[in-house]
Structure formats: structure tokens, C-alpha cells
Design a protein around this motif. Structure first.
Motif, short mmCIF file in Angstrom:
data_model
loop_
_atom_site.label_atom_id
_atom_site.label_comp_id
_atom_site.label_asym_id
_atom_site.label_seq_id
_atom_site.Cartn_x
_atom_site.Cartn_y
_atom_site.Cartn_z
N GLY A 177 -7.03 -20.93 6.36
CA GLY A 177 -6.19 -20.28 5.51
C GLY A 177 -5.44 -19.57 6.89
O GLY A 177 -5.09 -19.44 7.45
N GLU A 178 -4.61 -18.31 6.52
CA GLU A 178 -3.83 -17.30 6.78
C GLU A 178 -4.65 -16.18 6.77
O GLU A 178 -5.18 -15.77 6.54
N TYR A 179 -5.08 -15.84 8.46
CA TYR A 179 -5.69 -14.73 8.96
C TYR A 179 -4.73 -14.09 9.18
O TYR A 179 -4.46 -13.70 9.93
N PHE A 180 -5.52 -12.75 9.24
CA PHE A 180 -4.68 -11.14 9.71
C PHE A 180 -5.86 -10.10 9.57
O PHE A 180 -6.82 -10.06 8.59
N CYS A 181 -5.70 -9.25 10.51
CA CYS A 181 -6.50 -8.10 10.79
C CYS A 181 -5.84 -6.81 10.65
O CYS A 181 -4.71 -6.68 11.05
N VAL A 182 -6.01 -5.45 10.44
CA VAL A 182 -6.27 -4.07 10.15
C VAL A 182 -7.04 -3.74 10.90
O VAL A 182 -8.31 -3.48 10.58
N ALA A 183 -6.22 -2.81 11.96
CA ALA A 183 -7.38 -1.86 12.54
C ALA A 183 -7.15 -0.25 12.14
O ALA A 183 -5.67 -0.33 11.57
N SER A 184 -7.87 0.37 11.90
CA SER A 184 -7.35 2.14 11.05
C SER A 184 -8.65 2.96 11.92
O SER A 184 -9.80 2.71 11.40
N ASN A 185 -8.24 4.53 11.79
CA ASN A 185 -9.23 5.12 11.99
C ASN A 185 -9.33 6.62 11.60
O ASN A 185 -9.46 7.84 11.91
N GLY A 186 -8.10 6.45 10.70
CA GLY A 186 -7.80 7.75 9.56
C GLY A 186 -6.88 8.80 9.91
O GLY A 186 -6.09 9.76 9.43
N ILE A 187 -6.08 8.19 11.55
CA ILE A 187 -5.49 9.07 12.59
C ILE A 187 -3.94 8.15 12.09
O ILE A 187 -3.99 7.25 12.39
N GLY A 188 -3.17 8.67 11.67
CA GLY A 188 -1.88 8.29 11.29
C GLY A 188 -2.31 6.02 10.77
O GLY A 188 -3.12 7.08 10.12
N LEU A 189 -1.05 6.28 11.33
CA LEU A 189 -1.13 4.99 9.98
C LEU A 189 -2.28 3.72 10.10
O LEU A 189 -1.61 3.44 11.97
N PRO A 190 -2.48 2.62 9.60
CA PRO A 190 -2.99 1.47 10.26
C PRO A 190 -2.12 0.07 10.23
O PRO A 190 -1.18 0.43 10.34
N GLN A 191 -2.64 -0.14 11.76
CA GLN A 191 -1.65 -1.02 12.53
C GLN A 191 -2.69 -2.34 12.48
O GLN A 191 -3.99 -2.68 12.60
N LYS A 192 -1.44 -3.07 11.93
CA LYS A 192 -2.04 -4.96 11.67
C LYS A 192 -1.94 -6.35 13.20
O LYS A 192 -0.10 -5.38 13.26
#
Length: 279
Positions: free
Chosen positions: A209-224
Motif C-alpha cells: 500500500g501507500e504509506y506516509f507519516c504525520v509528526a505533531s507536538n501540539g505546537i503549530g500545524l502537524p507535518q507529514k
């Protein structure tokens, strides 16, 4: 006479000790754990109950591991904060904070009184909050069924550290907890939201399948990270067997050719010609 001198000496020391007597005072702060977003301002408060008009000595220090450095000393700021900080009574305001400003700060106040020297201090922790950057994802293009496959996702700028969520074909993957929905889904992978790893102990064709990841820490917008495809295929046993058979046939034909040449005397005649010509 000697005993009298000894008594006077002791009284003199006692007088000195009484004159330099040091007593503690209560220093308060509005917030012991200050959090501020990067490039904004942070206020570190430090309050006392001295009467107005008393001569105060105020110092601010930053504590890092085993090192202690002055932030405010002798009536002025020092180092990196020299042009970015100002006093708010006995507290300080730091403008345009950066991640380097994170750390433990100590406010120290001393004053002379009739009772002697009075000292007090308060410790404040400053955490500068930084949004995550685009994470770097490592996804293999292909894999064989039954093998161990690891996907990784990481970014190093976020403060506090980011957590990571993996997606397959646009759907968030469940974290393996062994209870509830995770158990009923019969999850065959392990996702670590702290480290950003996604591990398949025995990958199968269903994991394609197609995989991607999202990083977030509650500050600003999540990034993928960008989406990447992982193709899982069965081991082609029949193809491997066919290749082995072909190689064996080629080797057998080569061997038969050598035997045939030897019977016909091709190798012997050539050797004889070489020998005659050398003579």
C-alpha cells in the motif's frame, strides 16, 4: 590574663558573626514552569516582600548541567539576552525567545537589614515551544512476504518532541495495545508513536500500500512526509527453480562439449602444432 584575652577574642568573633548574620527570605514566582512559543516573549517573574527603599541586589543566573552563567548582573543583562531582555521590577521579560533560551533560571535577591544580610532565591524553568518540521520517512519500495520490514519517521526540530502517526492508503493505523479494537483488528505490526517506527515482523501481501507519516507536538500545524508505496510479493520459488535448472543445463552442455572436443582430439592437435612450431 590569657583567659581574659581568649574571652575577648571569642566575643569579637561573635560580634562579627552577628554583624554578618544571614537569614532567608521568601521569594515567590507566578509560574515555576514557563512555556512560550518560539519568537514570542516570555516573562519570568520573581517577587519579594521587602519594604520600599531598601537596597536590593538582584541577580539572574541560568543553570545548565554543571555550569552556572550570569543572565543579569551588576545592573545589566549579559550574553545573548543583552539586547533582548528587560527588567520587570525584579522579574525579566525576554523578547523573541529561541530554543536556545530553554533551561532553568534562578532569581537571587539579597538585602541588608538590621538583622543582617537577607537572601532569597526562586528557580524557574523556561521551555520554548517549537512546531515540528517535515519528517523524513524511510519506506522500502519492495519486500518479500514473511520477512521483517521496518518503516521509520523522524524530525528533530519540534519541542516538545513530536509524536508520530502512520497512515496506510490514507487511513490511520492503530497502535498495538493488545486490547479493544487493536486486538480485534488482528494487527500484525508494531507502531511506536514516540520513536516513529512501524515494524512488520512477518510482512504479507496484504501490507502492500501507500504509506506516509504525520509528526505533531501540539505546537503549530502537524507535518507529514510524502506518500511512498511499498510492494510486498511472494517469493517466486518456481522462477528460482527454473533459473537453477537452466544454469545446470548450460553447465552440462558445456561439459559435454569439452568431452566431445577431447574425443575428436582438438585439444591434442592444437598442442602438437604448438610444440612442433616451437621446435
Amino acid at each position: 590574663m590569657a583567659s581574659r584575652r581568649l574571652r575577648l577574642l571569642l566575643l569579637g568573633y561573635l560580634g562579627v558573626f552577628c554583624y554578618h548574620k544571614v537569614t532567608g527570605i521568601a521569594i515567590e514566582t507566578d509560574n515555576k514552569n514557563v512555556k512560550a512559543e518560539e519568537f514570542k516573549e516570555a516573562i519570568l517573574s520573581c517577587k519579594h516582600k521587602f519594604s520600599k527603599g531598601m537596597s536590593l541586589r538582584i541577580e539572574w543566573k541560568k543553570i545548565q548541567s554543571q555550569e552556572v552563567s550570569f543572565v543579569y548582573y551588576n545592573g545589566e543583562f549579559t550574553g545573548d539576552l543583552k539586547d533582548r531582555a528587560e527588567m520587570l521590577n525584579t522579574g525579566i521579560r525576554i523578547r523573541n525567545v529561541t530554543r536556545k533560551d530553554s533551561g532553568t533560571y534562578r532569581c537571587e535577591i539579597s538585602a541588608k537589614s538590621e538583622e543582617g544580610q537577607r537572601l532569597g532565591e526562586a528557580t524557574i524553568t523556561l521551555t520554548v515551544l517549537v512546531p515540528p518540521t517535515t519528517p523524513i520517512c524511510v519506506v522500502p519500495n519492495s519486500a518479500m512476504t514473511g520477512t521483517v520490514v521496518e518503516l521509520s519517521c523522524k524530525e528533530a526540530e519540534g519541542s516538545p518532541p513530536s509524536e508520530y502517526q502512520w497512515y496506510k492508503n490514507g487511513v490511520a493505523l492503530l497502535e498495538k495495545t493488545g486490547t479493544g479494537s487493536a486486538r480485534t483488528a488482528n494487527i500484525t505490526y508494531t507502531m511506536n508513536k514516540k520513536s516513529g517506527t512501524l515494524i512488520f515482523n512477518t510482512v504479507s501481501k496484504n501490507d502492500t500500500g501507500e504509506y506516509f507519516c504525520v509528526a505533531s507536538n501540539g505546537i503549530g500545524l502537524p507535518q507529514k512526509c510524502s506518500m511512498k508505496r511499498m510492494q510486498v510479493d511472494d517469493l517466486n520459488v518456481s522462477g528460482i527453480i527454473a533459473a537453477v535448472v537452466i544454469v545446470a543445463l548450460v553447465m552440462a552442455l558445456c561439459g559435454l562439449g569439452v568431452l566431445y572436443a577431447q574425443k575428436k582430439g582438438y585439444f591434442t592437435s592444437k598442442y602438437s602444432k604448438i610444440t612442433l612450431s616451437s621446435v
